[in-house]
Motif scaffolding. Structure first.
Motif, PDB file in Angstrom:
ATOM      1  N   UNK A 187       9.912  27.797  17.766  1.00  0.00           N
ATOM      2  CA  UNK A 187       9.750  29.230  17.536  1.00  0.00           C
ATOM      3  C   UNK A 187       8.388  29.543  16.952  1.00  0.00           C
ATOM      4  N   UNK A 188       7.917  28.694  16.023  1.00  0.00           N
ATOM      5  CA  UNK A 188       6.594  28.901  15.438  1.00  0.00           C
ATOM      6  C   UNK A 188       5.507  28.729  16.504  1.00  0.00           C
ATOM      7  N   UNK A 189       5.686  27.741  17.376  1.00  0.00           N
ATOM      8  CA  UNK A 189       4.721  27.532  18.470  1.00  0.00           C
ATOM      9  C   UNK A 189       4.659  28.747  19.392  1.00  0.00           C
ATOM     10  N   UNK A 190       5.822  29.350  19.657  1.00  0.00           N
ATOM     11  CA  UNK A 190       5.857  30.547  20.495  1.00  0.00           C
ATOM     12  C   UNK A 190       5.094  31.675  19.838  1.00  0.00           C
ATOM     13  N   UNK A 191       5.312  31.878  18.564  1.00  0.00           N
ATOM     14  CA  UNK A 191       4.647  32.983  17.860  1.00  0.00           C
ATOM     15  C   UNK A 191       3.126  32.784  17.839  1.00  0.00           C
ATOM     16  N   UNK A 192       2.684  31.537  17.713  1.00  0.00           N
ATOM     17  CA  UNK A 192       1.248  31.259  17.704  1.00  0.00           C
ATOM     18  C   UNK A 192       0.617  31.497  19.086  1.00  0.00           C
ATOM     19  N   UNK A 193       1.438  31.427  20.125  1.00  0.00           N
ATOM     20  CA  UNK A 193       0.909  31.579  21.489  1.00  0.00           C
ATOM     21  C   UNK A 193       0.954  33.012  21.984  1.00  0.00           C
ATOM     22  N   UNK A 194       1.516  33.936  21.215  1.00  0.00           N
ATOM     23  CA  UNK A 194       1.731  35.292  21.722  1.00  0.00           C
ATOM     24  C   UNK A 194       0.443  35.961  22.194  1.00  0.00           C
ATOM     25  N   UNK A 195      -0.649  35.754  21.461  1.00  0.00           N
ATOM     26  CA  UNK A 195      -1.908  36.392  21.856  1.00  0.00           C
ATOM     27  C   UNK A 195      -2.473  35.795  23.146  1.00  0.00           C
ATOM     28  N   UNK A 196      -2.105  34.525  23.435  1.00  0.00           N
ATOM     29  CA  UNK A 196      -2.622  33.850  24.637  1.00  0.00           C
ATOM     30  C   UNK A 196      -1.854  34.224  25.898  1.00  0.00           C
TER      31      UNK A 196
END
Length: 934
Positions: free
Chosen positions: A233-242
């Motif tokens: 879930x944290x990885x998903x949130x970090x990728x949102x801008x990409x």
């Protein structure tokens, strides 16, 4: 799809960039030619690409088509993301040099070719596909690129002719776990390592499928990102801008401006498939050394009526095979590339070429089809398509030229032939191995066999060289009968004119190499099929050893059995005459009908197609339940067949030099992968009768040795347990229970210890019957019960073994959808026509579909065992010989000093060739003959 209406409404798009890379890495990196200006030009990828394009258009003839390549230079994606594709290795120089010739020849073949500056091939394909689909056309895109799956809809299908994979709506869902409409979302989540496009860190296909199944779209996943738990879930949130950038990079554009390249968009008239430009195409083929292709090209562009083919000549359509209507012309043979070697200087030149080549096709011409007796008449080699040489060695006759001495030629070839580092290719290489062995040469380095390539890729089609060449190359050649004649007038090959023999044999080697270049890329593209092919190649080598070893036959024992069976046959005749009240011909259906139905008043069971009263074996078996005469006739027929096929003939078939029978194992016959034994057939000895079992007494070990039999136990039931995953079956095998007793307990509702012998026997019939697709009628007949009872047994069985029922249902559906089923190891078992059948024919094919994975997996396992055991025998330099393979059994001739090793190691090796959900078990027996080894 060959009718005019279909071809006009179909657009065929080829991902040319994908094709040329696959052609290069499928073996196209090695071939080369010296061009007229003296430069050396690589040609392998070009040659394979031509084959691929011809084969594709033959399978999907289309009025509209285009071959699309990536153009040089950057695209909009490079501007968005400078690291796009930056980790890709640069194109090999040997491939780069072939791009221009590939573009040229594809155009000459009639294909519109597109490479649009600034637009990637995928985007051109997407734009054309969507435009065509919007007009109601069917679109076929040929590519191995999974990214194109996002284009799939009810009108657009992606095919991969090299792997056989078909990505339609159902295919995409099955392969990726998400519908085609979500493929962009799926790709954004997992990223694209090939193009250096990152996805969400640590999110792979399983997580992507799970999220998309749960939430329904990437946008919904993003909307719920705050609630995602854990590291993922944290990885998903970090990728949102990409993610929006990822979408731009990974979405195939379907609205590119192609004006100037396809000026009449969206009518697509400018990408109508054209006719091949015959003369320029022929010139291209000749320049690049493709002599066979050059000769196969039809008449000129605006040629008048083509010349008539010579009487008796084979014919082929002008232009690419099977694609365009046109006048028939004689299929020519590229004889100018073929040499006849009659001097040592010519021999040395060709030996040097053969030794330098990476792969050489080899073919022998011989005195006999009996591989144990055949002697060499001549040998041919081909080192590249269109170039071959024939060395005549034993041609006789008044016009035969002086030839090089056979023994000296073989002595000079022996080092190359026996060197495993020099890779060789053939059509049915097992035969040629035997032929060379007859001359004291043990050939090593047979890397490929075109017969086996075809067998793995297209099991339901003919695998002879002439069929392969016609099917995959559009080439037809000289038939053996054209040279030697037929029947009583057939002459030995040694009497064939040397010039004609050279043309014929060179053509065989040349076509073999050409067919390999067409088939090998398809095997390389599918890991499972390649594994099966490599297993077949290894099995061929082991079978050669088994055939060479042979099995020792005790002729006096057979003679004694023949005499005893003959006496019993005579007694049965007398008993039959007595029952009938008169002598009669036991083989005459007419006389049997008169005695059965007119004289003895037996009921008519069925009639023949002409209305006559049938007395076939099925009728005899039915009548034998109530009448003695049919029973006598059945026994008479059985014993007569046993005597004529085995006890009289086996000793005659023994090799006079060895005293051994050397059966021939045919690999490329049974669609399930099973081997076929003939001359003699050792797999059909009728061991259910006492007399049949006694025949095995004549298969003996020499003094100081024993016959050892190693047999897989209940192999197909174990495979069923593995494939179906049925809990009850798995539990029984894992616990080491008697599976038939366990089945009886389930079906009859009793405790295992209370199962009677009759109940166990019935359960055994049910277990094996259902594997073979037996219905209630067949089960009733086998158990001697009525149909209602049989239906109840089957119902109870499927209630207790629900996993088996699910496997059967799923297999029927998969067979209807795909047209084939697979073994555990990936052998493809074709069921041609199953999608078009109904009623009884469909039911028959479905029964075959259910059983084929069991039989096919069993065939794969015994081949794996053969190879593993032979490898161990060789590595440990054992004197033990493998002498037969019969169904799920391996038979050995074992010196007494190695009995303990065989008793321990062979079952261990057989059990260890694969890891299934249940243990494999091989049981060993031994004795002075094959019968006692059971």
């Amino acid at each position: 799809m060959s009718d005019e209406k279909t071809t006009k409404s179909t657009l065929l798009l080829v991902d040319g960039s994908s094709y040329l890379y696959r052609a290069f890495f499928a073996g196209g990196e090695s071939m080369s030619v010296t061009l007229p200006d003296g430069t050396e030009q690589k040609t392998g990828a070009t040659r394979i690409m031509i084959n691929m394009m011809n084969k594709l258009l033959k399978e999907y003839p289309s009025a509209y088509a285009a071959c699309v390549f990536d153009a040089k230079g950057p695209t909009f994606r490079d501007e968005i993301y400078p690291a796009y594709k930056e980790q890709r290795s640069p194109m090999p120089d040997d491939l780069r040099s072939q791009i221009a010739p590939i573009h040229e020849v594809v155009k000459l073949m009639g294909w519109p070719v597109l490479d649009v500056p600034g637009v990637e091939a995928d985007d051109v394909i997407g734009t054309l596909a969507v435009a065509a689909a919007a007009q109601g056309m069917e679109v076929i895109v040929s590519s191995g690129d999974k990214d194109l799956a996002q284009l799939v809809n009810e009108h657009i299908t992606i095919i991969d002719t090299m792997s056989g994979k078909r990505r339609d709506l159902a295919g995409v869902l099955e392969e990726f776990g998400v519908p085609a409409s979500l493929m962009v979302d799926y790709q954004i989540l997992v990223g694209d390592q090939v193009d250096n496009v990152p996805g969400v860190h640590k999110v792979g296909p399983k997580t992507a499928v799970k999220w998309l199944t749960e939430f329904g779209s990437l946008q919904a996943i993003v909307d719920n990102a705050a609630n995602m738990k854990g590291a993922v879930g944290e990885n998903l949130r970090q990728a949102l801008d990409w993610l929006p950038t990822g979408r731009q990079l990974l979405t195939i554009k379907t609205d590119c401006d192609l004006n100037g390249w396809v000026p009449d968009m969206p009518s697509l008239e400018s990408i109508r498939m054209g006719e091949p430009q015959t003369e320029p195409l022929r010139a291209f083929y000749e320049t690049y050394g493709f002599k066979g292709l050059a000769k196969a090209v039809g008449g000129g562009d605006a040629a008048p009526a083509a010349p008539k083919a010579p009487k008796g000549a084979k014919t082929a359509k002008a232009g690419p095979p099977g694609l365009f209507d046109g006048p028939e012309v004689a299929a020519a043979v590229p004889t100018e590339g073929y040499d006849t070697v009659l001097t040592w200087a010519a021999f040395d030149t060709w030996l040097e070429r053969v030794q330098a080549a990476e792969l050489v096709a080899v073919d022998t011409e011989t005195t006999s089809l009996d591989e144990m007796m055949a002697q060499i008449v001549g040998i041919s080699f081909s080192v590249k398509p269109g170039e071959a040489a024939y060395i005549p060695l034993a041609h006789a006759g008044p016009d035969a030229p002086e030839q090089l001495p056979l023994d000296e030629v073989l002595a000079k070839l022996k080092h190359w032939l026996e060197n495993p580092a020099h890779l060789k290719l053939g059509q049915h290489v097992k035969y040629d191995r035997h032929v060379f062995a007859n001359h004291g040469i043990e050939v090593q380095g047979y890397a490929h066999d075109t017969m086996l390539q075809s067998y793995v890729l297209e099991v339901h089609k003919p695998h002879g060289l002439s069929s392969l060449a016609e099917r995959h190359l559009g080439r037809s050649g000289i038939a053996y009968e054209d040279l030697c004649g037929k029947g009583a007038h057939q002459i030995p090959f040694a009497q064939v004119d040397v010039a004609k023999a050279a043309e014929y044999s060179c053509e065989d080697s040349d076509q073999t190499l050409d067919v390999h270049l067409a088939l090998w890329p398809q095997l390389l593209a599918d890991d499972k099929l390649r594994f099966i092919y490599e297993l077949e190649i290894a099995s061929s080598e082991t079978l050669y050893r088994i055939e060479r070893n042979g099995v020792l036959i005790d002729a006096p024992t057979l003679a004694k059995q023949s005499h005893e069976i003959g006496q019993r046959i005579h007694a049965l005749e007398q008993e039959a005459y007595e029952i009938a009240g008169q002598p009669f011909n036991l083989g005459s259906p007419k006389q049997l009908g008169e005695i059965f139905f007119d004289k003895l008043g037996m009921p008519v069971v069925k009639k023949t197609a002409t209305g006559a009263r049938s007395t076939d074996e099925e009728v005899l078996e039915k009548l034998a339940e109530d009448y003695p005469l049919p029973a006598k006739l059945l026994e008479h027929r059985s014993l007569s067949k046993l005597k004529g096929t085995y006890t009289d003939k086996l000793a005659q078939l023994a090799n006079p030099r060895t005293g051994r029978v050397h059966t021939h194992y045919a690999q490329a016959v049974a669609v399930t992968g099973r081997l076929s034994s003939n001359d003699p057939n050792l797999q059909n000895i009728p061991i259910r009768t006492a007399e049949g079992r006694r025949v095995r007494e004549a298969f003996v070990a020499p003094a100081g040795s024993l016959i050892v039999s190693a047999d897989y136990s209940q192999i197909e039931l174990r495979i069923m347990a593995h494939i179906s995953g049925d809990e009850a079956l798995l539990r029984a095998f894992l616990a080491g229970e008697d599976v038939h007793r366990a089945t009886a307990a389930e079906v009859f509702g009793v405790a295992v210890e209370q199962v009677s012998a009759d109940q166990r026997r019935s359960a055994k019939v049910i277990n094996f019957g259902l594997i073979y697709g037996m219905g209630a009628f067949g089960l009733a007949k086998s158990l001697g019960i009525d149909n209602t009872a049989a239906k109840n047994y089957i119902t109870r069985y499927f209630e207790r073994f629900a996993g088996v029922k699910k496997y059967m249902d799923d297999t029927r559906a998969m067979a209807r959808e795909k047209g084939y089923v697979e073994t555990v190891f990936g052998r493809r078992l074709q069921l041609p026509g199953i999608q078009d059948q109904k009623g009884a024919k469909l039911a028959g094919l479905e029964r075959a579909a259910i059983n084929a994975p069991m039989q096919g997996t069993a065939a794969d396992l015994i081949k794996l065992s053969m190879v593993a055991v032979q490898k161990a025998l060789d590595e440990q330099k054992r004197a033990t010989k493998m002498i037969m393979q019969v169904h799920d059994e391996l038979v050995f001739e074992v010196p007494e000093g190695e009995v303990d090793w065989v008793r321990t190691e062979v079952p261990r090796l057989m059990a260890g060739v694969a890891e299934l959900k249940v243990p494999l078990l091989a049981e060993v027996g031994m004795g002075p003959n094959w019968d006692k080894a059971h």
